[in-house]
Each structure stands twice: as structure tokens, then as C-alpha cells.
Scaffold this motif. Structure first.
Motif, PDB file in Angstrom:
ATOM      1  N   GLY A 104      -4.700  -8.413  -2.050  1.00  0.00           N
ATOM      2  CA  GLY A 104      -5.343  -9.160  -3.293  1.00  0.00           C
ATOM      3  C   GLY A 104      -4.701  -8.717  -4.528  1.00  0.00           C
ATOM      4  O   GLY A 104      -4.426  -9.506  -5.556  1.00  0.00           O
ATOM      5  N   GLN A 105      -4.930  -7.200  -4.580  1.00  0.00           N
ATOM      6  CA  GLN A 105      -4.292  -6.609  -5.822  1.00  0.00           C
ATOM      7  C   GLN A 105      -2.805  -6.920  -5.866  1.00  0.00           C
ATOM      8  O   GLN A 105      -2.421  -7.222  -7.110  1.00  0.00           O
TER       9      GLN A 105
ATOM     10  N   ALA B 248      -5.766 -12.042   4.760  1.00  0.00           N
ATOM     11  CA  ALA B 248      -5.349 -12.272   3.414  1.00  0.00           C
ATOM     12  C   ALA B 248      -4.248 -13.405   3.334  1.00  0.00           C
ATOM     13  O   ALA B 248      -4.487 -14.330   2.409  1.00  0.00           O
TER      14      ALA B 248
ATOM     15  N   THR C 125      -5.256  -3.393   3.501  1.00  0.00           N
ATOM     16  CA  THR C 125      -6.275  -4.005   3.549  1.00  0.00           C
ATOM     17  C   THR C 125      -6.267  -5.354   2.950  1.00  0.00           C
ATOM     18  O   THR C 125      -5.318  -5.644   2.043  1.00  0.00           O
TER      19      THR C 125
ATOM     20  N   ALA D  78      -8.107  -6.403   0.713  1.00  0.00           N
ATOM     21  CA  ALA D  78      -8.211  -6.054  -0.699  1.00  0.00           C
ATOM     22  C   ALA D  78      -6.812  -5.503  -1.420  1.00  0.00           C
ATOM     23  O   ALA D  78      -6.654  -6.209  -2.468  1.00  0.00           O
ATOM     24  N   GLU D  79      -6.193  -4.933  -0.629  1.00  0.00           N
ATOM     25  CA  GLU D  79      -5.000  -4.362  -1.317  1.00  0.00           C
ATOM     26  C   GLU D  79      -3.925  -5.323  -1.597  1.00  0.00           C
ATOM     27  O   GLU D  79      -3.101  -5.452  -2.483  1.00  0.00           O
TER      28      GLU D  79
ATOM     29  N   GLU E 262     -12.553  -6.398   8.225  1.00  0.00           N
ATOM     30  CA  GLU E 262     -11.285  -5.786   7.525  1.00  0.00           C
ATOM     31  C   GLU E 262     -10.387  -7.195   7.808  1.00  0.00           C
ATOM     32  O   GLU E 262      -9.541  -6.945   9.017  1.00  0.00           O
TER      33      GLU E 262
ATOM     34  N   GLU F 105       0.588  -1.198   0.071  1.00  0.00           N
ATOM     35  CA  GLU F 105       0.081   0.025   0.140  1.00  0.00           C
ATOM     36  C   GLU F 105       0.675   1.134  -0.147  1.00  0.00           C
ATOM     37  O   GLU F 105       0.375   2.336  -0.240  1.00  0.00           O
TER      38      GLU F 105
ATOM     39  N   ASP G  53      -5.487 -16.988   1.357  1.00  0.00           N
ATOM     40  CA  ASP G  53      -4.933 -16.937  -0.019  1.00  0.00           C
ATOM     41  C   ASP G  53      -4.156 -17.965  -0.321  1.00  0.00           C
ATOM     42  O   ASP G  53      -2.711 -17.917   0.302  1.00  0.00           O
TER      43      ASP G  53
END
Length: 392
Positions: free
Chosen positions: A206-207, A236, A201, A203-204, A230, A176, A240
Motif C-alpha cells: 500500500g505504501q 493487496a 506485507t 501494508a508495505e 496478512e 520491501e 487495490d
């Protein structure tokens, strides 16, 4: 007793862990630094080198995060001599391959290490380097010096990218905190990227994983935690399956329950034992200086003046022993996490982490008390005096 680097030798042992299952008795034939064959059965267990009766012969340990050892901190001595001291200290504890790790520092220090990185790859046991920082999140800095945490500029990037061609090197960063294009640039240079010292996060993360980030540095420590809405980097990482995660299994950095949760989620094929070792590993010293701050060892805990954990006082054989004791897992699973899995993370799954024909002869022998009695790197090795090794 030492063993000269002859072109071929045979090591016999009562117990052989081949990287998948515990077997034996048998013998491993090594030629030109690689494993030529393995034979099992009492009749086969006749070698030019015989491990002690109770010893286990296994693939050598691979440590992807080692800041120091033998009295040397890599940041203070980013030289061939410094790297050699660190690697030799950890080899005595079963580490046959490692990534000497440079924590956040000035551009000049990164450049000094970059200048010697190529010759350092000839030192037995050096597989590459780990640059932990400087692109970290200050809010998750741990013991890293806040003043040096930064987004790499062109000068930094040139030095960091040069490690892409130096063995299997990696960078820990907070995804990030850097432009996505920088992650692409580093991966394009041949580096592996791990998320760490990060407040990202889920989501960050994951990207970042979609872009090729493949690791997590010391899971649970210095990162956004798993919360209800969160999941953070911890969530994550646990969720993942694409991510490999290093974990410090010293009973201090991560609670036993956390270690067990990580193992249940990630399993032996994605969770890697790391030491995050500091210079005191392999010494009897109780303190050292880390970038101007005194770090003190007390009851196996390394802390700075304000109580912040400063790396670990840990070796790989201790991490293996602790994994069995704290996670309640089999020795087989612990050994896989110490060798085969980090080899896979580094893209060396066909070279290291197994005792099989064609693999590099990087081996460790240790007894049931988790004392290392011998190591071999490329078939060149030594059996410690403790082993009373006999030649057949």
C-alpha cells in the motif's frame, strides 16, 4: 504474402474487434501508420487486403514480459540482433508490441542493454524494456540467480534510470528490499514500477502504491500469498484497484480457480495477459541454458534442475485462447486483457489497444482456431501463407 509499407492501405474483415466490442463486417483504412477510419457493412468490406473469411481483425497483442523467443534469451544477447530475433518470433504469434525483459544479471549486462536501448526502439514491435530485478527478495527469487540479487548501487542505478527515456520501460522490484527514495528516483526517471519477487506485507505494498508503484509482476507467482491476517502481495494486488497485474495464463503457473478469482477481483481493465516467455518460444527446441543452469521443457512446463519453474512456454495468442478456455470468459474480455489493458498500464491508451481513428495501426488477424494469419505494425504487415489472403 508480404505487403510493402505503402502510405495507405485498407484491410477488410468479416469480424472486427475494435477494442470495445465485436463488430463487422467492415474495413479499416490506414494512412501513414495510423488508422484513418473504419467503415462497417458488407458494401464497405472491400479492401486492398482482405482477411480470410473466418478471421477476426483485432488490436495487436501487447506483452510486457518477454524474456526470450526464437532461440534467443535477452540476457545472453542484449543486442539489437538479439532483440530483433525475440520480437520477430513473438510477432508471428500476434504480438505487435512488447517489452523485451532482462532478468536479474550483472551490472555489465544491464549496461550492454542500456547502450543499445535507443536504436532498439526503432525495431518494429519494441515499446520499451522490462528490467525484472536485480532488486528482488531472495526468499521469492524463483529462477533468478541468488548471487546477482542486490540493491542497485550508483552504477546500477545510472544504467537502470537511463531506460526511463527509452520508450515505455518498467522495473520489477521487491518494494520491501529497497529504500523508498529509490522508488521515487526510478519513477522520477520515467520508469513504471511493478512489485514482484516480493515477500512484502499488504501494508508495505500500500505504501509503495502511494509512492507510484502501479503494477504487479506475474500475479500469484514468486510473492507473499493471501493469508487470514496478512494479505501479502497477492491480497493487496487483488484488493487495490490502482494496481495493474500481469498473469501467466498457461494452466501451469496459476491454477484455474486462481485465474478466475483474479479475474473476478481485477477484471479485464486491470488484469493483463503476459507470456513470461523463454527462448524456446517459436522454436522446436526442448532445452536451453539460463545463467549456467539447464532448463528443460516437458509437457509445456519449463523447469530448472531442482524443479523450479523457469518462465513459461507461451505465446500471446495461446494466452488469449487459454484465457477463454480456463477463465470461462468471452473472447472480447480476453482480447482486452491482451491489448487494451497493457496499453493503458504503459500510458499508451490513446495510441494502442483500439481500432479507432488516430490510433496506431498495430493489428492482428487470427482465425477461430487461434492461429495468427496476419500482423501489422504501424500499418506495415504481412498475411501468412496459411491465410490464403486475396487482394480485392
Amino acid at each position: 504474402m508480404g505487403h510493402a509499407g505503402s502510405s495507405s492501405l485498407t484491410i477488410a474483415a468479416q469480424h472486427i474487434f475494435d477494442g470495445a466490442e465485436m463488430r463487422g463486417p467492415g474495413s479499416v483504412r490506414i494512412s501513414q501508420g495510423r488508422i484513418e477510419s473504419i467503415a462497417f457493412g458488407e458494401a464497405e468490406a472491400r479492401g486492398s487486403i482482405r482477411a480470410p473469411a473466418d478471421a477476426i481483425l483485432a488490436p495487436g497483442f501487447i506483452d510486457i514480459q518477454v524474456n526470450g523467443g526464437g532461440g534467443v534469451l535477452l540476457n545472453d544477447q542484449p543486442t539489437e540482433a538479439g532483440v530483433r530475433r525475440i520480437v520477430e518470433a513473438h510477432r508471428k504469434e500476434g504480438t505487435t508490441g512488447c517489452l523485451p525483459t532482462l532478468t536479474t544479471d550483472r551490472s555489465e549486462v544491464i549496461e550492454r542493454l542500456a547502450a543499445v536501448a535507443q536504436p532498439c526502439l526503432k525495431i518494429p514491435g519494441v515499446l520499451g524494456f522490462h528490467l525484472e530485478g536485480p532488486a528482488l527478495n531472495r526468499s521469492r527469487k524463483g529462477i533468478h540467480p541468488e548471487a546477482e540479487i542486490r540493491v542497485p548501487d550508483r552504477r546500477d542505478l545510472a544504467a537502470i534510470k537511463s531506460f526511463g527515456g527509452r520508450g515505455r520501460s518498467m522495473v520489477t522490484l521487491a518494494p520491501e528490499c529497497v529504500p523508498a527514495s529509490m522508488i521515487d528516483e526510478l519513477i522520477g526517471a520515467g520508469l513504471r514500477i511493478a512489485a514482484g519477487h516480493s515477500d512484502a506485507t499488504a501494508a508495505e505494498i500500500g505504501q509503495a502504491v502511494d509512492r507510484g508503484v502501479s503494477g504487479v509482476t506475474h500475479l500469484f507467482n514468486a510473492m507473499s500469498q493471501l493469508n487470514a491476517r496478512e494479505p501479502g502481495l497477492v491480497g493487496a494486488a487483488l484488493e487495490d484497484d490502482r494496481l495493474f497485474a500481469g498473469i501467466i495464463c498457461d494452466g501451469i503457473h496459476v491454477d484455474r480457480a486462481g485465474l478466475r478469482v483474479a479475474f473476478r477481483c481485477k477484471g479485464r481493465d486491470r488484469l493483463m495477459l503476459v507470456t513470461d516467455a523463454m527462448p524456446l518460444a517459436g522454436t522446436n527446441d526442448r532445452q536451453f541454458m539460463l545463467q549456467g543452469r539447464q532448463i528443460t521443457l516437458h509437457e509445456n512446463r519449463l523447469t530448472g534442475p531442482d524443479g523450479t519453474l523457469a518462465g513459461a512456454h507461451l505465446t500471446m495468442i495461446e494466452a488469449v485462447r487459454n484465457a477463454v478456455a480456463l477463465l470461462g470468459i468471452s473472447l472480447v474480455d480476453a482480447l482486452i486483457m491482451a491489448s487494451r489493458t497493457p496499453a493503458a498500464f504503459l500510458g499508451l491508451a490513446s495510441e494502442l489497444g483500439r481500432i479507432a481513428p488516430g490510433y496506431r495501426a498495430d493489428l492482428v488477424a487470427f482465425n477461430p482456431n487461434f492461429e495468427v494469419v496476419g500482423t501489422w505494425i504501424g500499418g506495415v504487415g504481412s498475411m501468412g501463407e496459411a491465410s490464403e489472403a486475396s487482394r480485392g
